[in-house]
Scaffold this motif. Structure first.
Motif, PDB file in Angstrom:
ATOM      1  N   GLY A 160       0.811  -1.194  -0.182  1.00  0.00           N
ATOM      2  CA  GLY A 160      -0.055   0.003  -0.084  1.00  0.00           C
ATOM      3  C   GLY A 160       0.834   1.299  -0.075  1.00  0.00           C
ATOM      4  N   THR A 161       1.998   1.144  -0.008  1.00  0.00           N
ATOM      5  CA  THR A 161       2.930   2.233   0.248  1.00  0.00           C
ATOM      6  C   THR A 161       3.084   2.794  -1.277  1.00  0.00           C
ATOM      7  OG1 THR A 161       4.448   1.403   2.097  1.00  0.00           O
ATOM      8  CG2 THR A 161       5.396   3.136   0.686  1.00  0.00           C
ATOM      9  N   LYS A 162       2.821   4.284  -1.237  1.00  0.00           N
ATOM     10  CA  LYS A 162       3.102   4.927  -2.528  1.00  0.00           C
ATOM     11  C   LYS A 162       4.332   5.494  -2.882  1.00  0.00           C
ATOM     12  CE  LYS A 162      -1.774   6.327  -2.996  1.00  0.00           C
ATOM     13  NZ  LYS A 162      -2.255   5.644  -3.884  1.00  0.00           N
ATOM     14  N   THR A 163       4.809   5.104  -4.097  1.00  0.00           N
ATOM     15  CA  THR A 163       6.311   5.409  -4.388  1.00  0.00           C
ATOM     16  C   THR A 163       6.056   6.574  -5.503  1.00  0.00           C
ATOM     17  OG1 THR A 163       7.219   3.318  -3.852  1.00  0.00           O
ATOM     18  CG2 THR A 163       8.623   4.851  -5.423  1.00  0.00           C
ATOM     19  N   THR A 164       6.566   7.663  -5.438  1.00  0.00           N
ATOM     20  CA  THR A 164       6.683   8.838  -6.605  1.00  0.00           C
ATOM     21  C   THR A 164       8.140   8.658  -7.344  1.00  0.00           C
ATOM     22  OG1 THR A 164       5.163  10.012  -5.045  1.00  0.00           O
ATOM     23  CG2 THR A 164       6.430  11.186  -7.011  1.00  0.00           C
ATOM     24  N   ILE A 165       7.897   8.414  -8.492  1.00  0.00           N
ATOM     25  CA  ILE A 165       8.926   8.435  -9.421  1.00  0.00           C
ATOM     26  C   ILE A 165       9.045   9.917 -10.127  1.00  0.00           C
ATOM     27  CG2 ILE A 165      10.402   7.227 -11.145  1.00  0.00           C
ATOM     28  CD1 ILE A 165       9.420   4.614 -10.145  1.00  0.00           C
ATOM     29  N   GLY A 166       9.848  10.647  -9.902  1.00  0.00           N
ATOM     30  CA  GLY A 166      10.005  12.107 -10.727  1.00  0.00           C
ATOM     31  C   GLY A 166      10.534  11.962 -12.075  1.00  0.00           C
ATOM     32  N   LYS A 167      10.629  13.198 -12.955  1.00  0.00           N
ATOM     33  CA  LYS A 167      11.092  13.115 -14.177  1.00  0.00           C
ATOM     34  C   LYS A 167      12.366  12.369 -14.192  1.00  0.00           C
ATOM     35  CE  LYS A 167       8.356  17.136 -14.954  1.00  0.00           C
ATOM     36  NZ  LYS A 167       8.372  18.704 -15.259  1.00  0.00           N
TER      37      LYS A 167
ATOM     38  N   GLY B 195      13.718   9.954 -12.595  1.00  0.00           N
ATOM     39  CA  GLY B 195      13.801   8.598 -12.578  1.00  0.00           C
ATOM     40  C   GLY B 195      14.147   8.393 -11.152  1.00  0.00           C
ATOM     41  N   LYS B 196      14.143   9.052 -10.320  1.00  0.00           N
ATOM     42  CA  LYS B 196      14.491   8.958  -8.786  1.00  0.00           C
ATOM     43  C   LYS B 196      13.319   8.581  -7.946  1.00  0.00           C
ATOM     44  CE  LYS B 196      18.683  11.827  -9.187  1.00  0.00           C
ATOM     45  NZ  LYS B 196      19.162  13.093  -8.654  1.00  0.00           N
ATOM     46  N   MET B 197      13.445   7.633  -7.043  1.00  0.00           N
ATOM     47  CA  MET B 197      12.588   7.249  -6.142  1.00  0.00           C
ATOM     48  C   MET B 197      12.287   8.222  -5.018  1.00  0.00           C
ATOM     49  SD  MET B 197      13.008   3.396  -5.952  1.00  0.00           S
ATOM     50  CE  MET B 197      11.757   2.962  -4.741  1.00  0.00           C
ATOM     51  N   LYS B 198      10.953   8.548  -4.460  1.00  0.00           N
ATOM     52  CA  LYS B 198      10.966   9.243  -3.235  1.00  0.00           C
ATOM     53  C   LYS B 198       9.788   8.740  -2.746  1.00  0.00           C
ATOM     54  CE  LYS B 198      12.794  13.753  -5.256  1.00  0.00           C
ATOM     55  NZ  LYS B 198      12.685  15.102  -5.355  1.00  0.00           N
ATOM     56  N   ASN B 199       9.672   9.050  -1.530  1.00  0.00           N
ATOM     57  CA  ASN B 199       8.349   8.601  -0.487  1.00  0.00           C
ATOM     58  C   ASN B 199       8.184   7.131  -0.524  1.00  0.00           C
ATOM     59  OD1 ASN B 199       7.990  11.423  -0.276  1.00  0.00           O
ATOM     60  ND2 ASN B 199       6.845  11.628  -1.811  1.00  0.00           N
ATOM     61  N   SER B 200       9.104   6.458  -0.733  1.00  0.00           N
ATOM     62  CA  SER B 200       9.031   4.943  -0.590  1.00  0.00           C
ATOM     63  C   SER B 200       9.588   4.372   0.780  1.00  0.00           C
ATOM     64  CB  SER B 200       9.672   4.339  -1.810  1.00  0.00           C
ATOM     65  OG  SER B 200      11.267   4.166  -1.599  1.00  0.00           O
ATOM     66  N   GLU B 201       9.119   3.321   1.094  1.00  0.00           N
ATOM     67  CA  GLU B 201       9.574   2.852   2.323  1.00  0.00           C
ATOM     68  C   GLU B 201      11.127   2.663   2.377  1.00  0.00           C
ATOM     69  OE1 GLU B 201       8.921  -0.911   5.384  1.00  0.00           O
ATOM     70  OE2 GLU B 201       7.216  -0.482   4.075  1.00  0.00           O
ATOM     71  N   PHE B 202      11.680   2.229   1.293  1.00  0.00           N
ATOM     72  CA  PHE B 202      12.820   1.813   1.130  1.00  0.00           C
ATOM     73  C   PHE B 202      13.760   3.114   0.962  1.00  0.00           C
ATOM     74  CE2 PHE B 202      16.920   0.944  -1.787  1.00  0.00           C
ATOM     75  CZ  PHE B 202      17.350   0.113  -0.868  1.00  0.00           C
ATOM     76  N   HIS B 203      13.159   4.225   0.350  1.00  0.00           N
ATOM     77  CA  HIS B 203      14.021   5.580   0.347  1.00  0.00           C
ATOM     78  C   HIS B 203      13.881   6.136   1.857  1.00  0.00           C
ATOM     79  CE1 HIS B 203      15.022   9.654  -0.897  1.00  0.00           C
ATOM     80  NE2 HIS B 203      14.304  10.095   0.016  1.00  0.00           N
TER      81      HIS B 203
ATOM     82  N   ALA C 282      21.584   4.071  -3.148  1.00  0.00           N
ATOM     83  CA  ALA C 282      21.637   5.125  -3.696  1.00  0.00           C
ATOM     84  C   ALA C 282      21.417   4.803  -5.213  1.00  0.00           C
ATOM     85  CB  ALA C 282      22.473   6.110  -3.449  1.00  0.00           C
ATOM     86  N   GLY C 283      22.335   3.983  -5.733  1.00  0.00           N
ATOM     87  CA  GLY C 283      22.387   3.681  -7.317  1.00  0.00           C
ATOM     88  C   GLY C 283      21.086   2.770  -7.591  1.00  0.00           C
ATOM     89  N   SER C 284      20.621   2.209  -6.814  1.00  0.00           N
ATOM     90  CA  SER C 284      19.225   1.461  -7.191  1.00  0.00           C
ATOM     91  C   SER C 284      18.006   2.261  -7.169  1.00  0.00           C
ATOM     92  CB  SER C 284      18.937   0.272  -5.981  1.00  0.00           C
ATOM     93  OG  SER C 284      20.064  -0.682  -5.942  1.00  0.00           O
ATOM     94  N   MET C 285      18.173   3.342  -6.643  1.00  0.00           N
ATOM     95  CA  MET C 285      17.198   4.557  -6.579  1.00  0.00           C
ATOM     96  C   MET C 285      17.235   5.553  -7.543  1.00  0.00           C
ATOM     97  SD  MET C 285      15.917   4.911  -2.616  1.00  0.00           S
ATOM     98  CE  MET C 285      17.542   4.920  -1.788  1.00  0.00           C
ATOM     99  N   GLY C 286      18.350   5.335  -8.276  1.00  0.00           N
ATOM    100  CA  GLY C 286      18.567   6.275  -9.576  1.00  0.00           C
ATOM    101  C   GLY C 286      18.985   7.775  -8.805  1.00  0.00           C
ATOM    102  N   HIS C 287      19.686   7.516  -7.671  1.00  0.00           N
ATOM    103  CA  HIS C 287      20.341   9.059  -7.177  1.00  0.00           C
ATOM    104  C   HIS C 287      21.874   8.831  -7.519  1.00  0.00           C
ATOM    105  CE1 HIS C 287      16.799   9.743  -4.957  1.00  0.00           C
ATOM    106  NE2 HIS C 287      17.119   8.792  -4.247  1.00  0.00           N
ATOM    107  N   THR C 288      22.107   8.954  -8.671  1.00  0.00           N
ATOM    108  CA  THR C 288      23.529   8.913  -9.316  1.00  0.00           C
ATOM    109  C   THR C 288      24.573   9.865  -8.683  1.00  0.00           C
ATOM    110  OG1 THR C 288      22.957  10.301 -11.327  1.00  0.00           O
ATOM    111  CG2 THR C 288      22.842   7.564 -11.529  1.00  0.00           C
TER     112      THR C 288
END
Length: 184
Positions: free
Chosen positions: A9-16, A18-26, A143-149
């Protein structure tokens, strides 16, 4: 922006970008950044005490150098928090607190002015380095997995610095301090 709903039920926002935000993993990632931030800030305070306790001028110089590098790690983490849009907040790192306490115990349990103390201080410092290497390696991968290069690159630079410090401590121990400690 794309919003994904995970199985829990967790919502994940992926921005333009490609970076993940607001996920449990983040959130977990940011929480672990807070942990290593606390660790680095406390290590900046502990290293001068280790320098003062060292007998060998070379070991004292190594602790002095690493104090400056550790302050750079604190600054880098503050930059990482900024890149993530997060406030740089420290969360007590029980592991580092224990490692610093152990280093203090080594100082208390060894005689001042001996290379036995220096060998013990190197042991304590390398335990810290190995903890930091494990932490930065994992955080870089997260960080790499979430696209935070950019974040991954900064954490990777710190990781390489920690490895270099560990190798320098090994060299110091193996080329002089351990052998002299055995002779005391």
């Amino acid at each position: 922006m794309t919003t994904l709903t995970e199985n829990n039920g967790t919502k994940t926002t992926i921005g333009k970008n490609g970076k993940m935000k607001n996920s449990e993993f983040h959130e977990f990632f940011v929480d672990e950044l807070k942990d290593i931030y606390w660790a680095e800030k406390h290590l900046v305070k502990a290293l001068p005490k280790m320098k003062k306790a060292a007998t060998s001028p070379e070991l004292a110089a190594a602790f002095d150098k690493h104090t400056q590098e550790t302050q750079t790690h604190v600054d880098t983490l503050e930059k990482v928090f900024g890149l993530l849009g997060e406030k740089a907040v420290a969360k007590k790192c029980d592991a580092m607190a224990g490692l610093i306490e152990e280093a203090n115990g080594i100082v208390e349990d060894t005689e001042a002015g001996t290379l036995i103390r220096d060998a013990g201080l190197i042991l304590a410092a390398q335990k810290v380095e190995h903890y930091e290497i494990a932490t930065y390696g994992t955080l870089k991968a997260f960080a790499g997995s979430m696209g935070h290069t950019e974040v991954a690159a900064l954490l990777g630079k710190t990781l390489e610095n920690e490895k270099t410090t560990d190798h320098a401590l090994t060299g110091l121990a193996e080329t002089s301090i351990n052998e002299q400690a055995v002779s005391e």
